[in-house]
Scaffold this motif. Structure first.
Motif, PDB file in Angstrom:
ATOM      1  N   ALA A 183       0.828  -1.399  -0.070  1.00 38.00           N
ATOM      2  CA  ALA A 183       0.171   0.062   0.306  1.00 38.00           C
ATOM      3  C   ALA A 183       0.734   1.287   0.129  1.00 38.00           C
ATOM      4  O   ALA A 183       0.657   2.242  -0.821  1.00 38.00           O
ATOM      5  N   VAL A 184       1.926   1.280   0.844  1.00 37.76           N
ATOM      6  CA  VAL A 184       2.787   2.376   0.856  1.00 37.76           C
ATOM      7  C   VAL A 184       3.607   2.460  -0.335  1.00 37.76           C
ATOM      8  O   VAL A 184       3.513   3.710  -0.933  1.00 37.76           O
ATOM      9  N   ALA A 185       3.873   1.529  -0.995  1.00 37.36           N
ATOM     10  CA  ALA A 185       4.537   1.998  -2.354  1.00 37.36           C
ATOM     11  C   ALA A 185       3.794   2.390  -3.225  1.00 37.36           C
ATOM     12  O   ALA A 185       4.116   3.011  -4.236  1.00 37.36           O
ATOM     13  N   SER A 186       2.642   1.855  -3.280  1.00 34.85           N
ATOM     14  CA  SER A 186       1.569   2.140  -4.477  1.00 34.85           C
ATOM     15  C   SER A 186       1.129   3.863  -4.160  1.00 34.85           C
ATOM     16  O   SER A 186       1.165   4.520  -5.125  1.00 34.85           O
ATOM     17  N   ALA A 187       1.016   3.955  -3.044  1.00 30.93           N
ATOM     18  CA  ALA A 187       0.622   5.210  -2.744  1.00 30.93           C
ATOM     19  C   ALA A 187       1.885   6.372  -2.850  1.00 30.93           C
ATOM     20  O   ALA A 187       1.579   7.338  -3.237  1.00 30.93           O
ATOM     21  N   ASN A 188       3.064   5.979  -2.697  1.00 28.69           N
ATOM     22  CA  ASN A 188       4.052   6.894  -3.010  1.00 28.69           C
ATOM     23  C   ASN A 188       4.242   7.144  -4.295  1.00 28.69           C
ATOM     24  O   ASN A 188       4.372   8.413  -4.838  1.00 28.69           O
ATOM     25  N   SER A 189       3.830   6.129  -5.168  1.00 30.55           N
ATOM     26  CA  SER A 189       3.927   6.393  -6.801  1.00 30.55           C
ATOM     27  C   SER A 189       2.872   7.331  -7.122  1.00 30.55           C
ATOM     28  O   SER A 189       2.868   8.012  -8.143  1.00 30.55           O
ATOM     29  N   VAL A 190       1.826   7.622  -6.272  1.00 29.95           N
ATOM     30  CA  VAL A 190       0.736   8.565  -6.661  1.00 29.95           C
ATOM     31  C   VAL A 190       1.140  10.140  -5.827  1.00 29.95           C
ATOM     32  O   VAL A 190       0.759  10.965  -6.383  1.00 29.95           O
ATOM     33  N   ASN A 191       1.373  10.054  -4.395  1.00 34.44           N
ATOM     34  CA  ASN A 191       1.410  10.897  -3.758  1.00 34.44           C
ATOM     35  C   ASN A 191       2.559  11.914  -4.307  1.00 34.44           C
ATOM     36  O   ASN A 191       2.184  13.175  -4.343  1.00 34.44           O
ATOM     37  N   ILE A 192       3.658  11.634  -4.589  1.00 28.63           N
ATOM     38  CA  ILE A 192       4.734  12.597  -4.651  1.00 28.63           C
ATOM     39  C   ILE A 192       4.484  12.969  -6.162  1.00 28.63           C
ATOM     40  O   ILE A 192       4.817  14.279  -6.228  1.00 28.63           O
ATOM     41  N   PRO A 193       4.273  12.324  -7.151  1.00 31.30           N
ATOM     42  CA  PRO A 193       3.908  13.148  -8.339  1.00 31.30           C
ATOM     43  C   PRO A 193       2.731  14.173  -8.276  1.00 31.30           C
ATOM     44  O   PRO A 193       2.802  15.252  -8.789  1.00 31.30           O
ATOM     45  N   PHE A 194       1.809  13.791  -7.497  1.00 29.44           N
ATOM     46  CA  PHE A 194       0.586  14.522  -7.299  1.00 29.44           C
ATOM     47  C   PHE A 194       1.001  15.685  -6.639  1.00 29.44           C
ATOM     48  O   PHE A 194       0.593  16.937  -6.983  1.00 29.44           O
TER      49      PHE A 194
END
Length: 319
Positions: A183-194
């Protein structure tokens, strides 16, 4: 005062940043958890000394060691682009105490939907604070975009965590324990670019080796953000994958540990902290802070404006 102290260039890192070991030494000083406990006076004293040295007004009797100590304190608490003081929770020196607390909670309360939801929300709130604090400050940040980033990343983490948690019910328990990392790895790939989407839309400032601003590049923004996403995943991976394995083995082999459930959260907190103590500077050191790109790989209009006099452009990738 020895004249040589004025020649010390503190605007360049003390160690060679073209090598991994040089970057590791640099980030080990910046992310040192002890800097979290520095007083406001110590931070301001360091800022004043750095400012005086840059103005060639270094106080008499200042040693090179004192100068570098002040610079490392300054780097840990003040943004490299704007020079403004960063909030405590978003500083890289706070990654160990902040990260170990939130990660341990995710690893502890992974079994119920409520536990998963609350801990993932806490983690994304912490990540959003870190991302905002360490963004490239040369670009503007729209509060609406930041909120959208936060909500999107939190939703992504919840969907991934709850979905995997549901499917892991019939799998071995170790699989369920590793769901928080996915979950953390998936969210990081979204959170940082956004959270840094303004950089993706408008580009980040790029400079020549001599520090002359040459323009803004979206491709450089993509490269920098991609490196940050990879580094954050690497930072979290050892603790979030190894600690669940340790917990699984200890609960199976030790009847005492299995019964003393109150020890599980403190144990995981300390264990994750030990991993992060090493992984934070290692992950930060994977790529140079001042990233670069060949001129030939830039956008056509920027490449034409830069011309053939420059081979590479440089930019701050963020952390």
């Amino acid at each position: 005062m020895p004249g040589s102290i004025l020649d010390v260039d503190i605007d360049k890192p003390k160690w060679d940043q073209t090598t991994f070991m040089g970057r590791l030494k640099h980030f080990a000083t910046i992310t040192d958890v002890r800097k979290v406990f520095l007083s406001e006076k110590q931070l301001q004293d360091a800022k004043i000394l750095v400012g005086k040295h840059r103005a060639k007004l270094t106080p008499a009797g200042t040693t090179e060691e004192e100068l570098w100590k002040a610079k490392h304190i300054y780097d840990s608490a003040f943004h490299p682009d704007s020079g403004s003081q960063m909030n405590l929770g978003g500083r890289m020196s706070f990654q160990v105490p902040g990260g170990m607390s939130v990660t341990a909670l995710m690893l502890q309360f992974y079994q119920t939907p409520l536990g998963v939801g609350v801990t993932q929300w806490m983690n994304q709130s912490f990540n959003a604070l870190v991302n905002f604090t360490n963004r490239n400050a040369a670009t503007s940040a729209d509060p609406k975009d930041m909120l959208k980033s936060y909500l999107t990343a939190t939703s992504t983490a919840l969907v991934v965590a709850l979905s995997l948690n549901f499917y892991a019910r019939k799998a071995p328990s170790i699989v369920a324990r590793c769901v928080p990392f996915a979950a953390v790895a998936s969210a990081n790939s979204v959170n940082i670019p956004f959270s840094r989407q303004d950089e993706l839309k408008n580009g980040v400032p790029v400079y020549s080796k001599e520090g002359e601003k040459l323009g803004s590049s979206k491709k450089c923004a993509q490269k920098g953000i991609g490196q940050v996403v990879f580094s954050r995943v690497v930072m979290a991976a050892p603790g979030m994958l190894c600690v669940p394995i340790m917990m699984e083995r200890m609960t199976k082999k030790s009847a005492w540990f299995r019964k003393k459930t109150w020890t599980h959260l403190p144990f995981q907190t300390v264990a994750v902290g030990c991993f992060l103590l090493f992984m934070v500077p290692i992950a930060c050191a994977l790529f140079p802070q001042q990233a670069s790109m060949k001129v030939e790989d830039l956008e056509p209009d920027l490449k034409d404006s830069v011309g053939s006099q420059v081979n590479r452009v440089y930019f701050n990738k963020g952390l």
